[in-house]
Scaffold this active site. Structure first.
Site, PDB file in Angstrom:
ATOM      1  N   GLY A 185      42.865 -17.445  25.177  1.00  0.00           N
ATOM      2  CA  GLY A 185      44.165 -16.803  25.350  1.00  0.00           C
ATOM      3  C   GLY A 185      45.119 -17.019  24.200  1.00  0.00           C
ATOM      4  O   GLY A 185      45.874 -16.113  23.821  1.00  0.00           O
TER       5      GLY A 185
ATOM      6  N   ASN B 245      52.658 -19.442  33.893  1.00  0.00           N
ATOM      7  CA  ASN B 245      51.656 -20.490  34.066  1.00  0.00           C
ATOM      8  C   ASN B 245      52.203 -21.746  34.733  1.00  0.00           C
ATOM      9  O   ASN B 245      51.442 -22.527  35.292  1.00  0.00           O
ATOM     10  CB  ASN B 245      51.043 -20.865  32.712  1.00  0.00           C
ATOM     11  CG  ASN B 245      52.089 -21.237  31.683  1.00  0.00           C
ATOM     12  OD1 ASN B 245      53.006 -20.459  31.411  1.00  0.00           O
ATOM     13  ND2 ASN B 245      51.969 -22.414  31.103  1.00  0.00           N
TER      14      ASN B 245
ATOM     15  N   GLN C  71      46.969 -16.249  33.333  1.00  0.00           N
ATOM     16  CA  GLN C  71      46.984 -16.771  34.697  1.00  0.00           C
ATOM     17  C   GLN C  71      46.752 -15.684  35.745  1.00  0.00           C
ATOM     18  O   GLN C  71      46.325 -15.990  36.862  1.00  0.00           O
ATOM     19  CB  GLN C  71      48.327 -17.454  34.978  1.00  0.00           C
ATOM     20  CG  GLN C  71      48.584 -18.698  34.164  1.00  0.00           C
ATOM     21  CD  GLN C  71      47.643 -19.849  34.474  1.00  0.00           C
ATOM     22  OE1 GLN C  71      47.117 -19.948  35.591  1.00  0.00           O
ATOM     23  NE2 GLN C  71      47.416 -20.723  33.510  1.00  0.00           N
TER      24      GLN C  71
ATOM     25  N   SER D 208      41.726 -15.452  29.277  1.00  0.00           N
ATOM     26  CA  SER D 208      40.899 -16.602  28.912  1.00  0.00           C
ATOM     27  C   SER D 208      39.944 -16.934  30.045  1.00  0.00           C
ATOM     28  O   SER D 208      40.357 -17.033  31.204  1.00  0.00           O
ATOM     29  CB  SER D 208      41.792 -17.808  28.607  1.00  0.00           C
ATOM     30  OG  SER D 208      41.063 -18.862  28.047  1.00  0.00           O
ATOM     31  N   ALA D 209      38.662 -17.153  29.720  1.00  0.00           N
ATOM     32  CA  ALA D 209      37.622 -17.289  30.740  1.00  0.00           C
ATOM     33  C   ALA D 209      37.750 -18.528  31.600  1.00  0.00           C
ATOM     34  O   ALA D 209      37.422 -18.507  32.791  1.00  0.00           O
ATOM     35  CB  ALA D 209      36.244 -17.271  30.069  1.00  0.00           C
ATOM     36  N   HIS D 210      38.217 -19.631  31.021  1.00  0.00           N
ATOM     37  CA  HIS D 210      38.157 -20.888  31.764  1.00  0.00           C
ATOM     38  C   HIS D 210      39.189 -20.985  32.875  1.00  0.00           C
ATOM     39  O   HIS D 210      39.189 -21.949  33.640  1.00  0.00           O
ATOM     40  CB  HIS D 210      38.267 -22.085  30.811  1.00  0.00           C
ATOM     41  CG  HIS D 210      39.619 -22.321  30.237  1.00  0.00           C
ATOM     42  ND1 HIS D 210      40.434 -23.350  30.659  1.00  0.00           N
ATOM     43  CD2 HIS D 210      40.309 -21.683  29.266  1.00  0.00           C
ATOM     44  CE1 HIS D 210      41.553 -23.345  29.971  1.00  0.00           C
ATOM     45  NE2 HIS D 210      41.511 -22.337  29.112  1.00  0.00           N
TER      46      HIS D 210
ATOM     47  N   THR E 163      30.272 -14.505  13.881  1.00  0.00           N
ATOM     48  CA  THR E 163      29.178 -14.338  14.830  1.00  0.00           C
ATOM     49  C   THR E 163      29.667 -14.544  16.260  1.00  0.00           C
ATOM     50  O   THR E 163      30.379 -15.509  16.552  1.00  0.00           O
ATOM     51  CB  THR E 163      28.051 -15.343  14.521  1.00  0.00           C
ATOM     52  OG1 THR E 163      27.606 -15.137  13.183  1.00  0.00           O
ATOM     53  CG2 THR E 163      26.882 -15.164  15.474  1.00  0.00           C
TER      54      THR E 163
ATOM     55  N   CYS F 172      49.046 -27.452  27.745  1.00  0.00           N
ATOM     56  CA  CYS F 172      49.228 -27.432  26.293  1.00  0.00           C
ATOM     57  C   CYS F 172      50.391 -28.312  25.839  1.00  0.00           C
ATOM     58  O   CYS F 172      50.506 -28.636  24.663  1.00  0.00           O
ATOM     59  CB  CYS F 172      49.448 -26.004  25.809  1.00  0.00           C
ATOM     60  SG  CYS F 172      48.067 -24.909  26.175  1.00  0.00           S
TER      61      CYS F 172
END
Length: 394
Positions: free
Chosen positions: A72, A153, A181, A201-203, A239, A327
């Site tokens: 993110g 968040n 979120q 963001s995936a997590h 990559t 963060c």
């Protein structure tokens, strides 16, 4: 310590077993580079394309509008920096809010100090919601971008995204939203909401760390963010993180399919948690909108309590919570979000964020509140301010 009760899902989530299982072959079996031309590498390319389609389907977007990133924060940086460079011939004005994630706020500061951008930071009301009339008033002929997060968040408040999208569209201004979120916690259709760019963001949804995406609507001018190769249609060289991308696709599909049932459960437990805390612990304030908030978010402030001590004592019982954004967890300063909604420093310092998941149970909530009541009272008993306050009450 017995069972761990994890109530910090806004910081990160457990990677789902089916996500891990889907990722595993792309580490050691199907390890080809998607950019190579032979058939073995083509298997990796197909997996990346499939994940792109899974994510696009959740948003009502096209596959070619999804660009994979490292998360993110990168997506937010890309959206703001590249859009500013692409549209600076039209103007240099960006509108955002005072309660954005630091990935937005610090990027705006950079653009202001180093690129000549002019930034307007909108105030929010006591519930953390912007006033649409303030947004309208802030728009100038030089405004090129509006960036307002979908849901906060820290306090969970959900912004009037469709209305913001309509205003941006009426004025011919790009609209970006940080949906880190909100993605798969709330239904999002980029066309219905008038969103031109969206970060995720995936997590945050039981996917792996280190992978995210930026949705960029077709036709939006957006410069390359990382140079070097032709990956991500020449806009983000490097990559591809194939296992991470595969994991994100599965996590997004899984979260989308379970969204209604999962968030209904989270919402019921959230409201139960709020009800117990606010009725059984005195001198406490719920932060954020009481209804227009994320299904899994509870943020409360306790008077006469220091947040860090509260977290450490909860941890001694195996309860994981936070005082705000992961963060900024090392900062001694009170949350900029809580200050923006009008809390004084001393109350902002006593804040606690608890964020639930599909795995959270009513027993977890009851244990947490029971321990929280003990901890808050013990901390207040050691507080001279609380002692003086109670004397005055008598």
């Amino acid at each position: 310590m017995g069972k761990m009760i994890y109530l910090d899902n806004a910081a990160t989530t457990r990677t789902a077993p089916e996500v891990v299982q889907a990722m595993m072959p792309y580490f050691s079996e199907l390890y080809g580079n998607p950019s190579s031309v032979y058939d073995f590498a083509g298997r990796s390319k197909e997996a990346v394309d499939r994940a792109r389609g899974q994510i696009a389907g959740v948003l009502g977007a096209k596959k070619e509008e999804i660009y994979f990133t490292a998360g993110g924060t990168e997506s937010d940086n890309w959206a703001l920096k590249a859009a500013f460079e692409a549209y600076k011939a039209k103007g240099n004005h960006i509108i955002t809010t005072k309660i954005e994630h630091h990935a937005i706020l610090h990027t705006c500061e950079y653009l202001e100090k180093n690129r000549g951008a002019r930034i307007t930071y909108l105030d929010v009301d006591e519930n953390g919601i912007i006033r649409l009339e303030d947004l309208e008033k802030a728009i100038t002929p030089e405004t090129i971008l509006i960036s307002v997060m979908f849901a906060n968040n820290e306090i969970g408040s959900v912004q009037p995204i469709k209305e913001i999208g309509m205003i941006a569209r009426e004025h011919g201004i790009l609209f970006h939203t940080d949906a880190v979120q909100a993605f798969c916690q709330l239904p999002i259709n980029v066309d219905e909401c008038g969103i031109d760019m969206l970060s995720s963001s995936a997590h945050k949804i039981n996917g792996p760390k280190g992978i995210g995406f930026l949705y960029i609507r077709k036709g939006v001018k957006n410069r390359s963010f990382i140079h070097g190769g032709a990956q991500e249609r020449k806009r983000r060289a490097g990559t591809e993180n194939v296992p991470g991308i595969v994991g994100y696709g599965v996590a997004a599909q899984r979260a989308c399919d379970s969204m209604e049932e999962r968030t209904d459960k989270e919402r019921r437990l959230r409201d139960y948690l709020i009800q117990r805390i606010t009725t059984e612990i005195p001198y406490v304030k719920l932060n954020g909108h009481p209804e227009k908030r994320l299904p899994n978010n509870v943020n409360v402030s306790f008077r006469f309590v220091e947040g860090e001590s509260l977290l450490l004592m909860l941890d001694s019982y195996g309860i994981c919570g936070s005082s705000g954004s992961a963060c900024t967890s090392g900062s001694l300063d009170p949350s900029h979000v809580l200050l923006a909604i009008g809390l004084p420093h001393e109350i902002a310092h006593g804040s606690l964020r608890l964020t639930l998941s599909e795995e959270t149970t009513k027993e977890d909530i009851d244990f947490t509140v029971d321990k929280l009541k003990e901890i808050v009272q013990n901390l207040r008993n050691m507080s001279p301010l609380y002692e003086d306050f109670m004397k005055k009450q008598k």
